[in-house]
Design a protein around this motif. Structure first.
Motif, mmCIF file in Angstrom:
data_model
loop_
_atom_site.group_PDB
_atom_site.id
_atom_site.type_symbol
_atom_site.label_atom_id
_atom_site.label_comp_id
_atom_site.label_asym_id
_atom_site.label_seq_id
_atom_site.Cartn_x
_atom_site.Cartn_y
_atom_site.Cartn_z
ATOM 1 N N VAL A 261 0.833 -1.202 0.000
ATOM 2 C CA VAL A 261 0.000 0.000 0.000
ATOM 3 C C VAL A 261 0.871 1.257 0.000
ATOM 4 N N TRP A 262 0.659 2.123 -1.015
ATOM 5 C CA TRP A 262 1.280 3.446 -0.980
ATOM 6 C C TRP A 262 0.414 4.292 -0.066
ATOM 7 N N TRP A 263 0.883 4.521 1.163
ATOM 8 C CA TRP A 263 0.072 5.141 2.194
ATOM 9 C C TRP A 263 0.277 6.652 2.197
ATOM 10 N N GLU A 264 -0.555 7.361 1.441
ATOM 11 C CA GLU A 264 -0.515 8.822 1.385
ATOM 12 C C GLU A 264 -1.552 9.383 2.351
ATOM 13 N N GLN A 265 -1.411 8.977 3.590
ATOM 14 C CA GLN A 265 -2.316 9.368 4.666
ATOM 15 C C GLN A 265 -1.477 9.514 5.938
ATOM 16 N N LYS A 289 7.034 13.209 10.315
ATOM 17 C CA LYS A 289 8.022 14.252 10.638
ATOM 18 C C LYS A 289 9.357 14.064 9.926
ATOM 19 N N LYS A 290 9.592 12.879 9.377
ATOM 20 C CA LYS A 290 10.923 12.590 8.830
ATOM 21 C C LYS A 290 11.360 13.531 7.712
ATOM 22 N N PRO A 291 10.474 13.892 6.755
ATOM 23 C CA PRO A 291 10.921 14.858 5.736
ATOM 24 C C PRO A 291 11.383 16.186 6.344
ATOM 25 N N GLY A 292 10.653 16.673 7.358
ATOM 26 C CA GLY A 292 11.049 17.913 8.019
ATOM 27 C C GLY A 292 12.370 17.774 8.758
ATOM 28 N N ASN A 315 -3.908 23.195 7.733
ATOM 29 C CA ASN A 315 -4.968 22.372 8.318
ATOM 30 C C ASN A 315 -4.780 20.921 7.885
ATOM 31 N N SER A 316 -3.527 20.513 7.726
ATOM 32 C CA SER A 316 -3.199 19.155 7.288
ATOM 33 C C SER A 316 -2.105 18.598 8.185
ATOM 34 N N SER A 317 -2.112 17.295 8.364
ATOM 35 C CA SER A 317 -1.080 16.671 9.199
ATOM 36 C C SER A 317 0.287 16.781 8.541
ATOM 37 N N TRP A 318 0.340 16.725 7.187
ATOM 38 C CA TRP A 318 1.638 16.746 6.521
ATOM 39 C C TRP A 318 2.333 18.092 6.671
ATOM 40 N N SER A 319 1.575 19.184 6.616
ATOM 41 C CA SER A 319 2.170 20.508 6.815
ATOM 42 C C SER A 319 2.622 20.676 8.265
ATOM 43 N N GLN A 320 1.783 20.258 9.191
ATOM 44 C CA GLN A 320 2.121 20.368 10.615
ATOM 45 C C GLN A 320 3.326 19.498 10.957
ATOM 46 N N ASP A 321 3.379 18.289 10.390
ATOM 47 C CA ASP A 321 4.491 17.383 10.683
ATOM 48 C C ASP A 321 5.817 17.913 10.123
ATOM 49 N N ASP A 338 -1.359 29.250 7.452
ATOM 50 C CA ASP A 338 -2.803 29.479 7.416
ATOM 51 C C ASP A 338 -3.513 28.149 7.634
ATOM 52 N N ASN A 339 -4.428 28.113 8.579
ATOM 53 C CA ASN A 339 -5.071 26.857 8.985
ATOM 54 C C ASN A 339 -6.431 26.601 8.336
ATOM 55 N N GLU A 340 -6.819 27.403 7.353
ATOM 56 C CA GLU A 340 -8.170 27.244 6.807
ATOM 57 C C GLU A 340 -8.305 25.993 5.950
ATOM 58 N N PHE A 341 -7.267 25.688 5.132
ATOM 59 C CA PHE A 341 -7.367 24.568 4.200
ATOM 60 C C PHE A 341 -6.218 23.574 4.396
ATOM 61 N N ALA A 342 -6.429 22.357 3.855
ATOM 62 C CA ALA A 342 -5.475 21.269 4.100
ATOM 63 C C ALA A 342 -4.615 20.914 2.895
ATOM 64 N N SER A 343 -4.978 21.371 1.692
ATOM 65 C CA SER A 343 -4.210 20.965 0.518
ATOM 66 C C SER A 343 -4.566 21.842 -0.679
ATOM 67 N N PRO A 344 -3.750 21.775 -1.755
ATOM 68 C CA PRO A 344 -4.076 22.526 -2.980
ATOM 69 C C PRO A 344 -5.433 22.130 -3.549
ATOM 70 N N TRP A 345 -5.862 20.900 -3.320
ATOM 71 C CA TRP A 345 -7.113 20.432 -3.888
ATOM 72 C C TRP A 345 -8.328 21.086 -3.222
ATOM 73 N N ASP A 346 -8.172 21.559 -1.986
ATOM 74 C CA ASP A 346 -9.263 22.294 -1.340
ATOM 75 C C ASP A 346 -9.535 23.601 -2.086
ATOM 76 N N TYR A 347 -8.466 24.250 -2.519
ATOM 77 C CA TYR A 347 -8.624 25.492 -3.284
ATOM 78 C C TYR A 347 -9.262 25.206 -4.653
ATOM 79 N N LYS A 348 -8.923 24.059 -5.230
ATOM 80 C CA LYS A 348 -9.510 23.685 -6.518
ATOM 81 C C LYS A 348 -11.007 23.408 -6.374
ATOM 82 N N GLU A 349 -11.400 22.828 -5.241
ATOM 83 C CA GLU A 349 -12.825 22.564 -5.005
ATOM 84 C C GLU A 349 -13.611 23.869 -4.948
ATOM 85 N N ILE A 350 -13.028 24.877 -4.314
ATOM 86 C CA ILE A 350 -13.681 26.192 -4.281
ATOM 87 C C ILE A 350 -13.776 26.759 -5.690
ATOM 88 N N ALA A 351 -12.691 26.627 -6.445
ATOM 89 C CA ALA A 351 -12.657 27.166 -7.813
ATOM 90 C C ALA A 351 -13.695 26.489 -8.697
#
Length: 466
Positions: A261-265, A289-292, A315-321, A338-351
């Protein structure tokens, strides 16, 4: 009978003396931890009672001391009853560095290991110590040897059964089985899976999971079930942008073949029931946290101890980590997030709700840029002119775009190592998708390898300077 008893006692003392002599002659320093009782039993083919007698005699001679729950250590017990940080033995360091090189892709499953002399220099051990280590890995089934070259064990095409070896490859999909890659990293993953499958003569069965219906669908839009593919010898599951991973995983909960499983979660979201399954393994490269931490180590190595961190996706675990990883590496970090959104795809959903589909990308980009402008102005008002660490290349690109007419060019570094980063000559963290795919196929062919020791494998990346 008396003679037999005398012989047994004599043999016991001979074995005990041999083990004591071997341990004392081994390369060690005061404070080093001794091998475990189990390891000593296995190494010297001795009974548990004999090994315990060895440790007791060494302790009586003040050669070693025991700490409950921690093991035995060389030297005299400290006057202060404090558990010391156990120094790694040479073998433990070698094991750690070998595994680390495997996770970073330096040691490739599909290529021979570097020559013994090169590895001995790399790991700072004698060639004899290295040889013993590699021999143990052969005994464990991880390595094989051909002439002077060592290889990772893997099945040859002729060993696979049935004759046509099929791999099931599952991604998300829409209601009619359609699939569109949403990022450069996802495209790289797909390309490498297709390429590696072809090179190893596997037939890929492309399926999708539709979240709204929970159905498994092929690329022709047909609803299907796993029993339709009796020649399958393994499965690769991609969880990227899958909001609810449970249905995808449970489709494969009863299969006997290896599942990678490629675990992107977030890592702590892996369902525990699947961690207990012997034929399952999860590969993580971007979350946690390892990438950071790796980025932080790189920056500190280059003399930077204080940085800014920019993220409009906090608003995403990957940014916080990633932020946490930078701090854990030892950096002082000024967070502009900014904590409003979690990923680029959230902005695309608004668009998608605001504009026609042809303008979604540009409108979403404008929304992100507005967020970043606010964060940059805050950093400038704080007068923080440190290296700017961006949560991804897109954020760095937008900052460069904003400052292109300015005399002050910001110092930037980011995560993703996208094609755009090469055009911008932007140093960026590469998540090592190539090693990810190599490890997935290695596990499919050799599930008894690293999979039994770590059910969640971390693929380590590195900063690529331009």
């Amino acid at each position: 009978m008396i003679l037999q008893v005398v012989q047994n006692i004599s043999y016991f003392y001979k074995v005990k003396k041999r083990i004591i002599s071997a341990l004392l002659d081994s390369d060690h320093k005061e404070g080093d931890r001794l091998p475990s009782v189990r390891t000593i039993i296995s190494t010297y083919k001795a009974s548990s009672g004999t090994v315990q007698a060895v440790l007791k005699e060494l302790a009586t001679q003040n050669k070693i001391y025991r700490i409950q729950g921690k093991g035995c250590f060389w030297g005299c017990e400290p006057l202060v009853k404090k558990v010391p940080e156990a120094r790694q033995t040479i073998t433990e360091k070698l094991e750690f560095n070998f595994n680390d090189d495997f996770e970073r892709g330096f040691l490739k499953p599909n290529q021979p290991l570097p020559q013994g002399k090169e590895l001995a220099i790399r790991y700072n051990v004698s060639q004899n110590t290295l040889r013993k280590f590699l021999t143990r890995k052969m005994d464990e089934g991880l390595l094989t040897k051909n002439g002077r070259n060592y290889f990772f064990s893997r099945k040859e095409v002729s060993e696979r059964k049935p004759p046509i070896s099929e791999l099931i490859f599952v991604t998300r999909c829409n209601s009619w089985g359609g699939f569109t890659a949403e990022s450069e990293r996802e495209m790289d993953f797909l390309r490498l899976v297709y390429k590696t499958a072809g090179a190893n003569q596997y037939k890929l069965i492309l399926l999708g999971i539709n979240e709204s219906t929970g159905q498994l669908i092929d690329r022709n839009g047909n609803i299907c079930k796993l029993s339709d593919y009796p020649n399958a010898i393994g499965a690769i599951l991609s969880t990227l942008l899958v909001q609810n991973v449970q249905p995808m995983l449970y489709f494969f909960s009863s299969v006997c073949y290896p599942v990678a499983v490629w675990w992107e979660q977030p890592e702590n979201n892996v369902p525990k029931v699947f961690l207990k399954k012997e034929n399952w393994i999860f590969f993580n490269s971007t979350f946690g946290k390892k990438p950071g931490v790796e980025m932080g180590k790189f920056l500190m190595k280059h003399g930077m101890n204080e940085v800014n961190y920019f993220s409009p996706y906090h608003n995403s675990s990957w940014s916080q980590d990633r932020l946490t990883g930078l701090v854990e590496a030892g950096l002082k970090v000024h967070a502009y997030v900014d904590n409003e959104f979690a990923s680029p795809w959230d902005y695309k959903e608004i668009a998608r709700k605001e504009v026609e589909k042809y303008f979604v990308e540009s409108y979403a980009r404008t929304l992100v840029k507005q967020k970043i402008e606010t964060l940059v102005k805050k950093a400038e008002s704080d007068d923080n002119h440190f290296m700017n660490v961006c949560v991804n290349d897109e954020v760095a690109e937008l900052i460069i775009e904003m400052k292109e007419n300015s005399n002050k060019v910001p110092k930037l570094i980011a995560f993703d190592n996208s094609m755009e980063s090469y055009l911008l000559r932007l140093p960026s963290f590469d998540f090592n998708t190539e090693a990810l795919v190599e490890h997935i196929f290695y596990y499919i062919e050799n599930p008894a390898g690293f999979g039994h020791t770590k059910k969640v494998q971390h693929i380590l990346g590195n900063v690529v300077e331009k």
